[in-house]
Design an enzyme around this catalytic site. Structure first.
Site, PDB file in Angstrom:
ATOM      1  N   GLY A   1       0.828  -1.201   0.000  1.00  0.00           N
ATOM      2  CA  GLY A   1       0.000   0.000   0.000  1.00  0.00           C
ATOM      3  C   GLY A   1       0.859   1.247   0.000  1.00  0.00           C
ATOM      4  N   SER A   2       0.214   2.398  -0.064  1.00  0.00           N
ATOM      5  CA  SER A   2       0.956   3.653  -0.221  1.00  0.00           C
ATOM      6  C   SER A   2       1.796   3.976   1.014  1.00  0.00           C
ATOM      7  CB  SER A   2      -0.006   4.796  -0.537  1.00  0.00           C
ATOM      8  OG  SER A   2      -1.024   4.866   0.439  1.00  0.00           O
TER       9      SER A   2
ATOM     10  N   GLY B   1       0.865  -0.946   6.545  1.00  0.00           N
ATOM     11  CA  GLY B   1      -0.193   0.050   6.676  1.00  0.00           C
ATOM     12  C   GLY B   1      -1.490  -0.610   7.109  1.00  0.00           C
TER      13      GLY B   1
ATOM     14  N   GLY C   1      -7.384  -3.220   1.603  1.00  0.00           N
ATOM     15  CA  GLY C   1      -7.850  -2.283   0.577  1.00  0.00           C
ATOM     16  C   GLY C   1      -7.100  -2.466  -0.739  1.00  0.00           C
TER      17      GLY C   1
ATOM     18  N   GLU D   1      -0.327 -10.506   3.784  1.00  0.00           N
ATOM     19  CA  GLU D   1      -0.009  -9.621   4.918  1.00  0.00           C
ATOM     20  C   GLU D   1      -0.259 -10.332   6.243  1.00  0.00           C
ATOM     21  OE1 GLU D   1      -0.794  -5.184   3.079  1.00  0.00           O
ATOM     22  OE2 GLU D   1      -2.487  -6.240   3.953  1.00  0.00           O
TER      23      GLU D   1
HETATM   24  O1  LIG Z   1      -4.043  -4.717   0.864  1.00  0.00           O
HETATM   25  C1  LIG Z   1      -3.518  -3.675   1.200  1.00  0.00           C
HETATM   26  C2  LIG Z   1      -3.085  -3.351   2.546  1.00  0.00           C
HETATM   27  O2  LIG Z   1      -3.800  -3.955   3.577  1.00  0.00           O
HETATM   28  C3  LIG Z   1      -2.759  -1.898   2.845  1.00  0.00           C
HETATM   29  O3  LIG Z   1      -1.825  -1.920   3.872  1.00  0.00           O
HETATM   30  C4  LIG Z   1      -3.939  -1.045   3.222  1.00  0.00           C
HETATM   31  O4  LIG Z   1      -4.935  -1.102   2.226  1.00  0.00           O
HETATM   32  C5  LIG Z   1      -3.536   0.427   3.468  1.00  0.00           C
HETATM   33  O5  LIG Z   1      -3.076   0.982   2.291  1.00  0.00           O
HETATM   34  P1  LIG Z   1      -2.638   2.509   2.204  1.00  0.00           P
HETATM   35  O6  LIG Z   1      -1.416   2.665   2.997  1.00  0.00           O
HETATM   36  O7  LIG Z   1      -2.408   2.744   0.722  1.00  0.00           O
HETATM   37  O8  LIG Z   1      -3.796   3.329   2.697  1.00  0.00           O
END
Ligand SMILES: O=C[C@H](O)[C@H](O)[C@H](O)COP(=O)(O)O
Length: 238
Positions: free
Chosen positions: A29-30, A84, A98, A105
């Site tokens: 994720g970002s 994240g 997300g 993860e």
């Molecule tokens: O599958 C994605 C992960 O669980 C991410 O860590 C999570 O969606 C948060 O992403 P972001 O840092 O882009 O908000």
């Protein structure tokens, strides 16, 4: 301050948890990517770590930036996972997935002695559930599994649409493991433990995005600074 700045601040604070020689689970994720960029700078300065990525996307970024990688098969026991989250509540229960990486993860977090979550304060919630809950399912029997999830949620006192996540190509989004994602728009999940248990009874459910009792600390960046939350709800200013 914009969310990207806050994510970077949280990622910076997470670096203080990383020690030379560590075997690190690296999230997706970002926010996790902001961490990878900072970690790569340390590696370029001679810092020695090996990373186990939680997605193909994270693996590509690490390789591009020169962060040494191993598979979880090569490093099945990790010192620390940094990742994240989509939502974090005050007991450090999480919604994740997300980006569709929740299965890897969760496997990586479970293989790690500790998990530090990094987030901007917009992710902090009183009750999980405003973010639709990602549920990773086997493509076989997709509709039957979706109905079973709706019924399980109803038994937990929840209602809301459960929809198939669609990818950029208009087809169902496919995870790195070749599964699909159903997103449950339950709005409020007051008893995440109960929903988690109910979802695990459904054969088509591979994994879900509720992370319970896995977070050692959450580093949350906001307008007032960066705070570290622990499960005991002790806070530290940085
Ligand atoms: O599958 C994605 C992960 O669980 C991410 O860590 C999570 O969606 C948060 O992403 P972001 O840092 O882009 O908000």
């Amino acid at each position: 301050m914009d969310a990207e700045t806050l994510k970077r601040q949280a990622a910076e604070a997470a670096l203080s948890h990383v020690e030379d020689g560590m075997r690190l689970g690296i999230g997706t994720g970002s926010t996790a990517e902001a961490f990878v960029h900072l970690l790569a700078e340390r590696v370029a300065d001679g810092f020695s770590v090996v990373g186990v990525p939680t997605s193909e996307r994270t693996a590509r970024l690490c390789l591009d930036l020169g962060v040494p990688l191993r598979s979880l098969e090569e490093e099945p026991e990790l010192d620390l996972a940094i990742d994240g989250a989509d939502e974090v509540d005050h007991e450090l229960r999480l919604i994740k997935g997300g980006g569709g990486a929740l299965l890897r993860e969760k496997i990586v977090a479970a293989a790690s002695r500790a998990m530090v979550v990094i987030a901007d304060e917009g992710k902090l919630v009183d009750t999980l559930g405003a973010f639709p809950l990602p549920i990773e399912v086997n493509p076989f029997g997709l509709s039957a599994t979706r109905i079973a999830i709706e019924r399980a949620a109803e038994r937990c006192g929840l209602s809301g649409d459960v929809t198939v996540r669609i990818g950029g190509d208009g087809a169902p989004f496919e995870t790195d493991g070749g599964h699909y994602i159903l997103d449950g728009a339950f709005a409020r999940i007051p008893n995440p433990e109960g929903l988690s248990s109910a979802l695990y009874t459904i054969p088509g459910v591979v994994e879900h995005g509720i992370f319970l009792s896995m977070t050692s600390a959450a580093i949350v960046a906001g307008e007032q600074g960066v705070r570290t939350l622990t499960p005991q709800r002790h806070e530290q200013e940085h």
